[in-house]
Structures are given as C-alpha cells and as structure tokens.
Design a protein around this motif. Structure first.
Motif, PDB file in Angstrom:
ATOM      1  N   PHE A 253     -14.074 -20.302  28.133  1.00 20.11           N
ATOM      2  CA  PHE A 253     -14.735 -19.065  27.407  1.00 20.11           C
ATOM      3  C   PHE A 253     -15.371 -18.158  28.675  1.00 20.11           C
ATOM      4  O   PHE A 253     -15.718 -19.046  29.617  1.00 20.11           O
ATOM      5  N   GLU A 254     -15.740 -16.880  28.513  1.00 17.73           N
ATOM      6  CA  GLU A 254     -16.207 -16.252  29.601  1.00 17.73           C
ATOM      7  C   GLU A 254     -17.129 -15.171  28.920  1.00 17.73           C
ATOM      8  O   GLU A 254     -16.533 -14.577  27.877  1.00 17.73           O
ATOM      9  N   GLY A 255     -18.045 -14.641  29.531  1.00 18.17           N
ATOM     10  CA  GLY A 255     -18.733 -13.379  29.185  1.00 18.17           C
ATOM     11  C   GLY A 255     -19.573 -12.652  30.183  1.00 18.17           C
ATOM     12  O   GLY A 255     -19.716 -13.321  31.090  1.00 18.17           O
ATOM     13  N   HIS A 256     -19.590 -11.525  30.308  1.00 16.30           N
ATOM     14  CA  HIS A 256     -20.393 -10.476  31.158  1.00 16.30           C
ATOM     15  C   HIS A 256     -21.697 -10.182  30.543  1.00 16.30           C
ATOM     16  O   HIS A 256     -21.411  -9.553  29.602  1.00 16.30           O
ATOM     17  N   PHE A 257     -22.708 -10.216  31.137  1.00 17.76           N
ATOM     18  CA  PHE A 257     -24.024 -10.180  30.627  1.00 17.76           C
ATOM     19  C   PHE A 257     -24.350  -8.546  31.040  1.00 17.76           C
ATOM     20  O   PHE A 257     -24.126  -8.159  32.156  1.00 17.76           O
ATOM     21  N   ARG A 258     -24.787  -7.743  29.711  1.00 22.81           N
ATOM     22  CA  ARG A 258     -24.752  -6.455  29.698  1.00 22.81           C
ATOM     23  C   ARG A 258     -26.221  -5.807  29.731  1.00 22.81           C
ATOM     24  O   ARG A 258     -26.715  -4.777  30.175  1.00 22.81           O
ATOM     25  N   LYS A 259     -26.911  -6.281  28.434  1.00 22.51           N
ATOM     26  CA  LYS A 259     -28.228  -5.911  27.980  1.00 22.51           C
ATOM     27  C   LYS A 259     -29.103  -6.915  27.548  1.00 22.51           C
ATOM     28  O   LYS A 259     -28.605  -8.116  27.261  1.00 22.51           O
ATOM     29  N   PRO A 260     -30.212  -6.646  27.717  1.00 21.22           N
ATOM     30  CA  PRO A 260     -31.530  -7.946  27.234  1.00 21.22           C
ATOM     31  C   PRO A 260     -31.242  -8.104  25.718  1.00 21.22           C
ATOM     32  O   PRO A 260     -31.042  -7.129  24.898  1.00 21.22           O
ATOM     33  N   LYS A 278      -5.948 -17.380  22.139  1.00 22.49           N
ATOM     34  CA  LYS A 278      -6.779 -16.582  22.681  1.00 22.49           C
ATOM     35  C   LYS A 278      -7.574 -15.603  21.913  1.00 22.49           C
ATOM     36  O   LYS A 278      -6.968 -14.892  21.109  1.00 22.49           O
ATOM     37  N   ILE A 279      -8.891 -15.415  21.928  1.00 23.94           N
ATOM     38  CA  ILE A 279      -9.673 -14.775  21.272  1.00 23.94           C
ATOM     39  C   ILE A 279     -10.436 -13.758  22.044  1.00 23.94           C
ATOM     40  O   ILE A 279     -11.242 -14.177  22.893  1.00 23.94           O
ATOM     41  N   ALA A 280     -10.258 -12.398  21.874  1.00 25.46           N
ATOM     42  CA  ALA A 280     -11.292 -11.464  22.477  1.00 25.46           C
ATOM     43  C   ALA A 280     -12.516 -11.606  21.787  1.00 25.46           C
ATOM     44  O   ALA A 280     -12.493 -11.431  20.393  1.00 25.46           O
ATOM     45  N   LEU A 281     -13.744 -11.046  22.514  1.00 22.78           N
ATOM     46  CA  LEU A 281     -15.048 -11.252  21.829  1.00 22.78           C
ATOM     47  C   LEU A 281     -15.826 -10.054  22.361  1.00 22.78           C
ATOM     48  O   LEU A 281     -15.811  -9.626  23.344  1.00 22.78           O
ATOM     49  N   GLN A 282     -16.881 -10.037  21.363  1.00 24.08           N
ATOM     50  CA  GLN A 282     -18.032  -8.972  21.849  1.00 24.08           C
ATOM     51  C   GLN A 282     -19.249  -9.362  21.074  1.00 24.08           C
ATOM     52  O   GLN A 282     -19.170  -9.741  19.934  1.00 24.08           O
ATOM     53  N   VAL A 283     -20.319  -9.529  21.768  1.00 24.45           N
ATOM     54  CA  VAL A 283     -21.644  -9.616  21.207  1.00 24.45           C
ATOM     55  C   VAL A 283     -22.673  -8.585  21.258  1.00 24.45           C
ATOM     56  O   VAL A 283     -22.709  -8.131  22.520  1.00 24.45           O
ATOM     57  N   SER A 284     -23.052  -8.305  20.049  1.00 23.33           N
ATOM     58  CA  SER A 284     -24.016  -7.132  20.212  1.00 23.33           C
ATOM     59  C   SER A 284     -25.177  -7.452  19.472  1.00 23.33           C
ATOM     60  O   SER A 284     -25.555  -8.688  18.863  1.00 23.33           O
ATOM     61  N   VAL A 285     -26.377  -6.889  19.769  1.00 21.01           N
ATOM     62  CA  VAL A 285     -27.410  -6.783  19.023  1.00 21.01           C
ATOM     63  C   VAL A 285     -27.781  -5.882  17.643  1.00 21.01           C
ATOM     64  O   VAL A 285     -27.618  -4.743  18.058  1.00 21.01           O
ATOM     65  N   LYS A 286     -27.775  -6.417  16.409  1.00 20.24           N
ATOM     66  CA  LYS A 286     -27.738  -5.606  15.463  1.00 20.24           C
ATOM     67  C   LYS A 286     -28.710  -4.613  15.311  1.00 20.24           C
ATOM     68  O   LYS A 286     -28.518  -3.276  15.051  1.00 20.24           O
ATOM     69  N   GLY A 295     -16.494  -7.883  27.922  1.00 15.22           N
ATOM     70  CA  GLY A 295     -15.599  -8.802  28.661  1.00 15.22           C
ATOM     71  C   GLY A 295     -15.255 -10.258  28.340  1.00 15.22           C
ATOM     72  O   GLY A 295     -15.066 -11.070  29.256  1.00 15.22           O
ATOM     73  N   ALA A 296     -15.870 -10.723  27.111  1.00 17.22           N
ATOM     74  CA  ALA A 296     -16.053 -11.793  26.615  1.00 17.22           C
ATOM     75  C   ALA A 296     -14.450 -12.530  25.944  1.00 17.22           C
ATOM     76  O   ALA A 296     -13.761 -11.767  25.244  1.00 17.22           O
ATOM     77  N   TRP A 297     -14.186 -13.708  26.021  1.00 17.75           N
ATOM     78  CA  TRP A 297     -12.950 -14.309  25.522  1.00 17.75           C
ATOM     79  C   TRP A 297     -13.349 -15.684  25.403  1.00 17.75           C
ATOM     80  O   TRP A 297     -14.100 -16.394  25.905  1.00 17.75           O
ATOM     81  N   VAL A 298     -12.461 -16.518  24.468  1.00 21.26           N
ATOM     82  CA  VAL A 298     -12.369 -17.699  24.234  1.00 21.26           C
ATOM     83  C   VAL A 298     -10.758 -18.254  24.210  1.00 21.26           C
ATOM     84  O   VAL A 298     -10.009 -17.519  23.635  1.00 21.26           O
ATOM     85  N   THR A 299     -10.621 -19.129  25.086  1.00 12.28           N
ATOM     86  CA  THR A 299      -9.197 -20.104  24.724  1.00 12.28           C
ATOM     87  C   THR A 299      -9.553 -21.341  23.813  1.00 12.28           C
ATOM     88  O   THR A 299     -10.494 -22.024  23.935  1.00 12.28           O
ATOM     89  N   ARG A 300      -8.622 -21.801  23.189  1.00 18.90           N
ATOM     90  CA  ARG A 300      -8.708 -22.776  22.163  1.00 18.90           C
ATOM     91  C   ARG A 300      -7.394 -23.715  22.249  1.00 18.90           C
ATOM     92  O   ARG A 300      -6.266 -23.101  22.268  1.00 18.90           O
ATOM     93  N   ASP A 301      -7.576 -24.868  21.525  1.00 18.49           N
ATOM     94  CA  ASP A 301      -6.475 -25.690  21.522  1.00 18.49           C
ATOM     95  C   ASP A 301      -5.532 -25.352  20.373  1.00 18.49           C
ATOM     96  O   ASP A 301      -6.171 -24.508  19.243  1.00 18.49           O
ATOM     97  N   THR A 302      -4.161 -25.018  20.232  1.00 19.10           N
ATOM     98  CA  THR A 302      -3.347 -24.664  19.084  1.00 19.10           C
ATOM     99  C   THR A 302      -2.759 -25.798  18.484  1.00 19.10           C
ATOM    100  O   THR A 302      -2.372 -26.805  19.291  1.00 19.10           O
TER     101      THR A 302
END
Length: 303
Positions: A253-260, A278-286, A295-302
């Motif tokens: 997994f990976e993520g790029h830090f953007r905001k506090p 492969k899963i593309a991700l985005q994390v936000s503050v509501k 620029g976040a993602w996770v890889t997982r076993d299939t």
C-alpha cells in the motif's frame, strides 16, 4: 522532528534565504547499520487502537486470537532507522516533511518478536525549491527472512536548486478510474485523543500533543494527527471494504500526504477495484471536503 507534507506552509525556525545546500550526496546507496526492534503482542494491539480499531475488529485487539497484525504496523519498526539515516544527510530537520509512504509485504508480521531493519538512501533529488530524499528500508525476522520493505519520500524545504537530478517518475500501481463511482466508501470519526494514543507507537513529535508547540508553528487549532495514523486508518478501511475484514490479505500500500487532519475529524476512505488484486484509493476529511491522502493504492492476494 519529522513532519508530514501538508505542513509545507509552517515551521520556519531559521532564515533560509541564502542557505547553502547542505545535504550529503555521498550517502546515496550506503546502507545503515542494522537496527533491532523488539515488541510484544501489546505493542501490536496498541498500534491497532492508535489507528482506530474497534471491538468488532477483535482479531487485532485480543491476544486470545493471536492477535493478528494490521500490516501497516510495518511503519513502526522502520520509522526510527529511516529517520536516523535522514538526519545524517546534514539538512535542516526543522524544514523536512513526510511526502509519501509505501509498504510492501513479503510475509506475515508475527504478533511478537525481534526484527532487524536496514535503511538505505536510494537517491537525493532536486525538485526546484525542494530536495527529495528517498529512503528504502528492509526488515527481517530472527531467521533472516525478509518480512517487509518500505519506501519513504522525505522532503527538505528550501534545499532544492542544487543542480541535481529530478526524481524519477514511478509507475502508477492503480489510478482512480475517471467517472466511475467508488466500489466502497468507509466513513469513520477519529477520537479527539487519537494523536495522544497513536504517538505511543513511537512518533513522539510534540506537534501531535502540545497545544502551545503546535500554535507556535502555525497550528492554532491545536495538535494535528500523525500522517501515518491516517495511513493506518486507510489500511483498516480497505480491510473492511475489500478484504472481508482480513487486513492480512494485503500485500502492499502507498499514500501521498496532502492536507492536515485534526483529532476528531471524520475520515472517508473511497476505493475503486481496478483489477482483482489492485485497488485505487482516496482519503478525505468529511468536515472540510479535503483530500488528505492522494495517489493511494493497495494490492491484495487474490483467490
């Protein structure tokens, strides 16, 4: 002290207008001495609580079930060796920010044991006003088996334009498909005490605990949440949204830090299944509709 990338507009302790480039480029490619990290199941559980685990995630909170280890725990034993090699570059530590974090799993992390981590600076790159230090770590168990490796992008503000190479473009593991709704969405409020709990896993930066300190460096609203805590929330949310609750299915997994993020904020993780693994991700503050991990993602076993 290590700061995350969304703190780019604060923490100016010195006059850097005429500062000469101080980073030691000769460190590139040189490995650190191995660093030992011993831990018990209590450290694993403390980390899980620090990234928001609840009673419905008992596998990660109760020694009677192992406990299982949330794989983002990898950042804990790797943190100190990574930071120590960054300090040797000679740059101004008051001006560094944590730009991105990647973890690759090679095996299951045990619930207790002694791990050994070696860190190496992959490159020191010139990006206009910034210098980017890319640090790789490799962590092994007592038997010498590699359990995981990490890559950290550390940004030195005001250290760029020294005539070095630009950072190489990396292949994007998974991108959010344009116009496609998320396959899952997990929303969860953090606790007002979340940073005070997470810091017990090793990052004792007063920015995350001391209101007077945080105000002096520009955060008058109060101490902010660790970027790597938000990172851990992301991993937990993927476990719920795409792995049937089993975080150990993830392989990277990976993520790029953007905001506090402030303790008490509500984190929203959205995921798009690009392929079976492969899963593309985005994390936000509501509360502010701000993306905090991109620029976040996770890889997982299939299967």
């Amino acid at each position: 002290m290590l700061y995350t990338a969304f703190e780019l507009t604060v923490i100016c302790f010195h006059d850097h207008v005429n500062r000469i480039m101080a980073l030691d480029l000769s460190l590139v490619g040189k490995a650190s001495n191995p660093s030992s990290f011993s831990y018990t199941w209590k450290d694993v559980v403390l980390y899980a609580l620090g990234i928001g685990a609840k009673k419905d995630e008992l596998d990660y909170l109760y020694e009677g079930r192992g406990p299982k280890v949330i794989p983002s725990f990898a950042v804990v034993p790797a943190f100190q060796p990574m930071f120590e090699i960054v300090t040797k570059t000679g740059g101004d530590l008051a001006m560094i920010v944590h730009g991105a974090q990647r973890v690759r799993l090679r095996g299951q992390i045990p619930a207790e044991g002694t791990l050994t981590t070696t860190a190496k600076i992959r490159g020191i790159y010139d990006y206009r006003k910034f210098a980017i230090v890319v640090v790789d770590t490799e962590t092994k168990d007592r038997a010498g088996k590699v359990l995981f490796d990490t890559t950290s992008q550390i940004i030195f503000r005001g250290e760029g334009s020294f005539g070095g190479e630009l950072p190489p473009k990396e292949e994007k593991v998974a991108e959010i498909p344009k116009g496609k709704p998320a396959d899952f969405r997990i929303e969860e409020a953090t606790s007002p005490e979340q940073a005070l709990l997470y810091r017990l896993s090793g990052d004792l930066n007063p920015l995350h605990a001391d209101p007077e300190f945080s105000a002096r460096v520009g955060f008058t609203q109060g101490p902010i949440l660790h970027g790597l805590c938000t990172y851990g929330y992301m991993v937990r949310h993927v476990a719920k949204g795409a792995c049937g609750g089993d975080a150990t299915k993830m392989t990277g997994f990976e993520g790029h830090f953007r905001k506090p993020v402030w303790p008490g904020d509500t984190l929203v993780t959205e995921g798009w299944k690009v392929t079976a693994g492969k899963i593309a991700l985005q994390v936000s503050v509501k509360e502010r509709s701000e993306t905090v991990l991109a620029g976040a993602w996770v890889t997982r076993d299939t299967p």
